[in-house]
Design an enzyme around this catalytic site. Sequence first.
Site, PDB file in Angstrom:
ATOM      1  N   GLU A 319       0.832  -1.208   0.000  1.00  0.00           N
ATOM      2  CA  GLU A 319       0.000   0.000   0.000  1.00  0.00           C
ATOM      3  C   GLU A 319       0.867   1.258   0.000  1.00  0.00           C
ATOM      4  OE1 GLU A 319      -3.012  -0.016   3.052  1.00  0.00           O
ATOM      5  OE2 GLU A 319      -4.142  -1.604   2.050  1.00  0.00           O
ATOM      6  N   GLU A 411      -6.090  -7.406  -1.161  1.00  0.00           N
ATOM      7  CA  GLU A 411      -6.447  -7.284   0.257  1.00  0.00           C
ATOM      8  C   GLU A 411      -7.774  -6.568   0.372  1.00  0.00           C
ATOM      9  OE1 GLU A 411      -3.375  -5.767   3.040  1.00  0.00           O
ATOM     10  OE2 GLU A 411      -4.989  -4.612   3.990  1.00  0.00           O
TER      11      GLU A 411
HETATM   12  C1  IDC Z   1      -3.146  -3.961  10.258  1.00  0.00           C
HETATM   13  C2  IDC Z   1      -3.433  -5.126  11.172  1.00  0.00           C
HETATM   14  C3  IDC Z   1      -3.145  -4.735  12.597  1.00  0.00           C
HETATM   15  C4  IDC Z   1      -1.710  -4.229  12.695  1.00  0.00           C
HETATM   16  C5  IDC Z   1      -1.450  -3.133  11.692  1.00  0.00           C
HETATM   17  C6  IDC Z   1       0.014  -2.783  11.726  1.00  0.00           C
HETATM   18  O1  IDC Z   1      -4.762  -5.545  10.995  1.00  0.00           O
HETATM   19  O2  IDC Z   1      -3.310  -5.845  13.455  1.00  0.00           O
HETATM   20  O3  IDC Z   1      -1.489  -3.724  13.990  1.00  0.00           O
HETATM   21  O4  IDC Z   1      -1.808  -3.548  10.389  1.00  0.00           O
HETATM   22  O5  IDC Z   1       0.395  -1.943  10.711  1.00  0.00           O
HETATM   23  C7  IDC Z   1      -4.176  -2.236   5.591  1.00  0.00           C
HETATM   24  C8  IDC Z   1      -2.820  -2.814   5.635  1.00  0.00           C
HETATM   25  C9  IDC Z   1      -2.719  -3.835   6.732  1.00  0.00           C
HETATM   26  C10 IDC Z   1      -3.507  -3.421   7.962  1.00  0.00           C
HETATM   27  C11 IDC Z   1      -4.983  -3.387   7.576  1.00  0.00           C
HETATM   28  C12 IDC Z   1      -5.922  -3.030   8.737  1.00  0.00           C
HETATM   29  O6  IDC Z   1      -2.414  -3.376   4.390  1.00  0.00           O
HETATM   30  O7  IDC Z   1      -1.354  -4.001   7.039  1.00  0.00           O
HETATM   31  O8  IDC Z   1      -3.330  -4.403   8.944  1.00  0.00           O
HETATM   32  N1  IDC Z   1      -5.148  -2.435   6.493  1.00  0.00           N
HETATM   33  O9  IDC Z   1      -5.619  -1.770   9.253  1.00  0.00           O
HETATM   34  N2  IDC Z   1      -4.637  -1.407   4.670  1.00  0.00           N
HETATM   35  C13 IDC Z   1      -5.890  -1.040   5.007  1.00  0.00           C
HETATM   36  C14 IDC Z   1      -6.243  -1.694   6.157  1.00  0.00           C
END
Ligand code: IDC
Length: 490
Positions: A319, A411
């Site tokens: 991302e 994702e």
């Molecule tokens: C989130 C995980 C969370 C963690 C965080 C750390 O769900 O447990 O603490 O990352 O960076 C994304 C990202 C993905 C995120 C997810 C939810 O690719 O890494 O995971 N998210 O926030 N993009 C949109 C949402």
Amino acid sequence: MSLLQRLPRGRTLGVAGAVGALVAGGLILAPTVNASAAAGCRVTYTTNQWPGGFTANIAITNLGDPVSAWTLGFAFPDAGQKVGQGWSATFTQSGTNVTAKNMDYNGALATGASTSIGFNGTWTTANPNPAAFTLNGVACTGSVSTPSPTTASPSPSPSRSASPSPSASPSPSPSTPPPPGGTPLSTNGQLHVCGVNLCSQSNRAIQLRGMSTHGIQWFASCVNGASLDALAGDWKADVLRIAMYVQEQGYETNPAAFTAQVNSYVDLAEARGMYAIIDFHILTPGDPNYNLDRARTFFAAVAARNAAKRNVIYEIANEPNGVSWQSIKSYAEQVIPVIRAADPDGIVIVGTRGWSSLGVSDGSSETEIANNPVNATNIMYAFHFYAASHKDNYRTVVARAARTLPLFVTEFGTVSATGGGATDLASTTAWLDLLDQNKISYANWTYSDANESSAAFKPGTCSAGSYTNPAQLTESGTYVRNRIRTADSF
Ligand code: IDC
């Protein structure tokens, strides 16, 4: 007498065997045991390690007479090594000694038959592999010893070949499910991009549906033989996305270990007929160029190692955020040639501006990509959504972009963009219907038991080690599993 052969990723052990695995004091221990015991066994023990943890995959081959039950024994060379969650066997540990007993379904091993078991473990200071194994008390030598006349009863073949006979193949078990009609991988083979679609080897437009791991630095306990048996067999998923964070205690802390961990997951997916997306999970900082050198090193290694495999898809930047499309494109045009030099036919997925929103979350749109595409073939562009946060205005763009750009939803969440909050199943349904109509492939965040509503499993599931009990699924997991397990249109 020892024969110790190093394999590329493990070791095969062999030392001279002894009679007695199956016969003790003249008594036959198991009803199906032939008393003419040509004893022998072979064990291959491979590990993938990361700081403090490892996965061990163990292949056992019975080179003696048929058995109806078995116990594997070995000792850890280091006292800091501990067995955690296992699969396809019941593991117990006493001091450094470990035993693994068969499950109901894999106790019977014909002559020459093999079975695979494994476990996730932890280690503190040193993690060498065990150097010797026993099967039902007999050292696994990789060879067969002919029994002495006093212990042998009449047998048509006093000495057996160590190579498996045609009748000796292992019977189907939950650890090696042979799905009727073939697996996603055997049906579709090496994929390629065809126009705006993903196409099978025989040029049929297809959609892959599956799950993303959580960060593999945190949730390795959820990625193992048993969990992926469930993903392939119970969920009927086509694809596993392997989310390898680069920061946040990820790749940058131990490149070799994370590379090995990713490769081991590629193998686990391949063995179950699933595709594997290798996700270089950049997030903070959002400019992928910050990690350009790491990306070059990482992708050179995984592309070379997996070039001959047909199940690997490369996702080079999860991302990008706070960065222009021009910078993302520049990054892509430096990383893609590294992959192509090693694996010319591997599909590459490029992240898009604004957290892979095609630019929408930055007030832009897909037109900046269509007007200035990445200069490479056989690529797709990533789009991500979280159903409770991203709704009609995003869907309008995706519906339009799907006519001009090859998209892959690597994702998505059923919840808010934080990964938590309430599920929005109405919005999720609208999204997945749109993706189905356009044959846009997708992976859901996450195949884990993280304590957040986007996780498919409730907390504690992965340490308990059973993945097929519907009561272990969260609301999100229940919904997504029901969507994914419907028939593919391959
Ligand atoms: C989130 C995980 C969370 C963690 C965080 C750390 O769900 O447990 O603490 O990352 O960076 C994304 C990202 C993905 C995120 C997810 C939810 O690719 O890494 O995971 N998210 O926030 N993009 C949109 C949402």
